[in-house]
Design an enzyme around this catalytic site. Structure first.
Site, PDB file in Angstrom:
ATOM      1  N   VAL A 229       0.837  -1.196   0.000  1.00  0.00           N
ATOM      2  CA  VAL A 229       0.000   0.000   0.000  1.00  0.00           C
ATOM      3  C   VAL A 229       0.877   1.253   0.000  1.00  0.00           C
ATOM      4  O   VAL A 229       0.392   2.359   0.239  1.00  0.00           O
ATOM      5  CB  VAL A 229      -0.956   0.017   1.214  1.00  0.00           C
ATOM      6  CG1 VAL A 229      -1.996  -1.082   1.091  1.00  0.00           C
ATOM      7  CG2 VAL A 229      -0.192  -0.087   2.542  1.00  0.00           C
ATOM      8  N   ARG A 231       4.150   2.434  -2.401  1.00  0.00           N
ATOM      9  CA  ARG A 231       4.317   2.906  -3.775  1.00  0.00           C
ATOM     10  C   ARG A 231       4.656   1.712  -4.652  1.00  0.00           C
ATOM     11  O   ARG A 231       5.391   0.803  -4.241  1.00  0.00           O
ATOM     12  CB  ARG A 231       5.435   3.951  -3.865  1.00  0.00           C
ATOM     13  CG  ARG A 231       5.011   5.352  -3.442  1.00  0.00           C
ATOM     14  CD  ARG A 231       4.127   5.978  -4.498  1.00  0.00           C
ATOM     15  NE  ARG A 231       3.736   7.345  -4.179  1.00  0.00           N
ATOM     16  CZ  ARG A 231       2.550   7.702  -3.694  1.00  0.00           C
ATOM     17  NH1 ARG A 231       1.653   6.772  -3.419  1.00  0.00           N
ATOM     18  NH2 ARG A 231       2.256   8.966  -3.485  1.00  0.00           N
ATOM     19  N   ASP A 255      -2.092  -2.613  -4.090  1.00  0.00           N
ATOM     20  CA  ASP A 255      -2.955  -1.448  -4.271  1.00  0.00           C
ATOM     21  C   ASP A 255      -2.273  -0.374  -5.098  1.00  0.00           C
ATOM     22  O   ASP A 255      -2.920   0.575  -5.525  1.00  0.00           O
ATOM     23  CB  ASP A 255      -3.345  -0.887  -2.896  1.00  0.00           C
ATOM     24  CG  ASP A 255      -4.358   0.243  -2.991  1.00  0.00           C
ATOM     25  OD1 ASP A 255      -5.445   0.006  -3.562  1.00  0.00           O
ATOM     26  OD2 ASP A 255      -4.066   1.352  -2.508  1.00  0.00           O
ATOM     27  N   GLU A 260       0.082   3.035 -13.502  1.00  0.00           N
ATOM     28  CA  GLU A 260      -1.324   3.025 -13.101  1.00  0.00           C
ATOM     29  C   GLU A 260      -2.149   3.775 -14.142  1.00  0.00           C
ATOM     30  O   GLU A 260      -1.763   4.862 -14.558  1.00  0.00           O
ATOM     31  CB  GLU A 260      -1.489   3.675 -11.722  1.00  0.00           C
ATOM     32  CG  GLU A 260      -0.803   2.900 -10.617  1.00  0.00           C
ATOM     33  CD  GLU A 260      -0.990   3.509  -9.228  1.00  0.00           C
ATOM     34  OE1 GLU A 260      -1.689   4.549  -9.125  1.00  0.00           O
ATOM     35  OE2 GLU A 260      -0.456   2.954  -8.258  1.00  0.00           O
ATOM     36  N   HIS A 279      -5.461   1.624  -6.282  1.00  0.00           N
ATOM     37  CA  HIS A 279      -4.887   2.717  -5.493  1.00  0.00           C
ATOM     38  C   HIS A 279      -5.971   3.403  -4.651  1.00  0.00           C
ATOM     39  O   HIS A 279      -6.191   4.615  -4.758  1.00  0.00           O
ATOM     40  CB  HIS A 279      -4.212   3.741  -6.408  1.00  0.00           C
ATOM     41  CG  HIS A 279      -3.145   4.537  -5.702  1.00  0.00           C
ATOM     42  ND1 HIS A 279      -1.992   4.952  -6.325  1.00  0.00           N
ATOM     43  CD2 HIS A 279      -3.047   4.994  -4.431  1.00  0.00           C
ATOM     44  CE1 HIS A 279      -1.237   5.644  -5.483  1.00  0.00           C
ATOM     45  NE2 HIS A 279      -1.877   5.683  -4.309  1.00  0.00           N
ATOM     46  N   SER A 281      -6.551   2.347  -1.057  1.00  0.00           N
ATOM     47  CA  SER A 281      -6.485   1.869   0.322  1.00  0.00           C
ATOM     48  C   SER A 281      -6.741   2.963   1.355  1.00  0.00           C
ATOM     49  O   SER A 281      -7.183   2.680   2.461  1.00  0.00           O
ATOM     50  CB  SER A 281      -5.130   1.203   0.596  1.00  0.00           C
ATOM     51  OG  SER A 281      -4.072   2.133   0.473  1.00  0.00           O
TER      52      SER A 281
END
Length: 323
Positions: A229, A231, A255, A260, A279, A281
Site C-alpha cells: 500500500v 508505492r 494497491d 497506473e 490505489h 487503500s
C-alpha cells in the site's frame, strides 16, 4: 498581520470540493497541468490536488513569487524535482489523513488471505459449493516496511488483531513503541522469510525504489503474503511475477503499481493468489473534505506567518518531524 495569499489549485479537470471555505482566506486560481505556466506567475502557493501531475517542473520558470507547495497526498515523490529540492520553497503534505483508513484496509487484506474470502467470492460467482479450511491470524507474524505514521497505524491495527509485528526502517532498534523491534531495510533478505505477511508502507525514495527485488523475494517463505500500500516502485514488478510463479511466496495484495492503471496485459490480473485494487487503500467516505480541511489549517497559518504542519524534508522525500 494576516495576508491574503494567492493560491493556484492544480487539478486534473475536477477541482477539490468545498473550496468556498478556502476562498474566504485566499485569492484562488484554478489550473490544469497545461494551464499552470499561465496561472503560477504572482502566486504565493500551489495546492496540488492532482498529485500525479508532472506539470510543476514545466511551470517552475514562471513561479516568480512561490514560497509554498501543499500536496493532497502523503507521498510526494512525484512532486520533487531538482529545482524544487534546491530552492527555499516549503513543501507540505497530507500526512495523517490516510493513516487509519490504510491500516484498516491492510487488516482487511490480511483477513481476506487468511479466510480465503477471494476464493469464496469466485466460487459464489460460479455457484460452486466448495468447503474449505481457513487460517487463523492470531499469532501470525507481520513485517511492516516503513516506520512512518502509516506504518505505525498498520502496526497498531495488526497488533490489536493478534498478530506479532516487527518493523523495517532506516535505523535498527529494539525499543520502538509500536513495532518493538525495527530491523534495517538494508538487510531485508536476511529476515523477510521469518514472516507470514510483509506489508510495504514506505515512501518512494532512492533508498526504497526497487527494494523488493528478486533476491529479497527468493528469501521469502512459501507461506508469505506480500501487501503493498506504499508505492508501486518499491517492488520490481517482473521479479514479483516470477517469484509468484516459482512459489517463493503464497500471494500478493497490490494497491499500487509502477504504472497506473495496471495494464490489461499484466499477468498479475490472472494470478489466483493476487488481489488487485486501484490505489484506493486510503480513500474512505469524507476523505476529500479532510484533505481540504488540512490544507485550510496550513493556509491560515501561512497567511499569518505561522508555522506550517507536515513540512517535508525535500532531501529525504518525507516528513521527518513526529506526527
Amino acid at each position: 498581520m494576516v495576508n491574503t495569499p494567492t493560491v493556484v489549485v492544480l487539478h486534473d479537470g475536477t477541482p477539490p470540493p468545498e473550496m468556498a471555505r478556502i476562498a474566504e482566506h485566499a485569492e484562488l486560481r484554478y489550473a490544469t497541468g497545461d494551464e499552470l505556466p499561465q496561472q503560477i506567475p504572482g502566486a504565493d502557493a500551489v495546492f496540488v490536488w492532482a498529485f500525479r501531475s508532472d506539470a510543476l517542473p514545466t511551470a517552475w520558470p514562471h513561479a516568480d513569487k512561490l514560497t509554498w507547495i501543499h500536496s493532497a497526498s502523503a507521498g510526494v515523490d512525484r512532486l520533487i524535482f531538482d529545482q524544487l529540492r534546491d530552492s527555499p520553497v516549503t513543501l507540505t503534505n497530507s500526512r495523517g489523513v490516510f493513516d487509519q483508513p490504510m491500516a484498516e484496509y491492510v487488516l482487511g487484506l490480511v483477513l481476506t488471505f487468511a479466510k480465503d474470502l477471494h476464493t469464496t467470492l469466485r466460487q459464489q460467482d460460479r455457484k460452486n459449493w466448495q468447503h474449505r479450511v481457513t487460517e487463523r491470524i492470531h499469532g501470525k507474524s507481520a513485517l511492516i516496511v516503513g516506520t512512518g505514521p502509516i506504518g505505525r497505524a498498520i502496526a497498531r491495527q495488526l497488533t490489536a488483531a493478534g498478530l506479532r509485528v516487527t518493523g523495517a526502517g532506516r535505523r535498527e532498534r529494539t525499543d520502538d513503541p509500536d513495532f518493538g523491534q525495527v530491523r534495517s531495510t538494508d538487510r531485508l533478505a536476511e529476515h523477510i522469510g521469518e514472516h507470514d505477511y510483509v506489508v510495504l508502507a514506505a515512501p518512494r525514495t532512492p533508498q526504497t525504489e526497487g527494494l523488493i527485488n528478486a533476491e529479497v523475494l527468493a528469501a521469502c517463505h512459501p507461506r508469505t503474503r506480500l501487501i503493498n500500500v506504499g508505492r508501486g516502485e518499491l517492488v520490481v514488478q517482473p521479479d514479483l511475477v516470477e517469484a509468484l510463479r516459482a512459489g517463493h511466496l503464497a500471494g500478493a495484495a497490490l494497491d499500487v503499481f509502477d504504472a497506473e492503471p495496471l495494464p490489461p496485459e499484466s499477468p498479475l490480473w490472472e494470478m489466483p493468489d493476487v488481489l488487485i485494487s486501484p490505489h484506493m487503500s486510503g480513500d474512505t467516505a469524507g476523505w476529500t473534505d479532510e484533505l481540504v480541511d488540512l490544507f485550510l489549517t496550513n493556509l491560515q497559518a501561512f497567511a499569518r506567518g505561522g508555522e506550517l504542519v507536515n513540512i517535508v524534508d525535500k532531501q529525504r522525500g518525507y516528513v521527518t518531524t513526529p506526527a
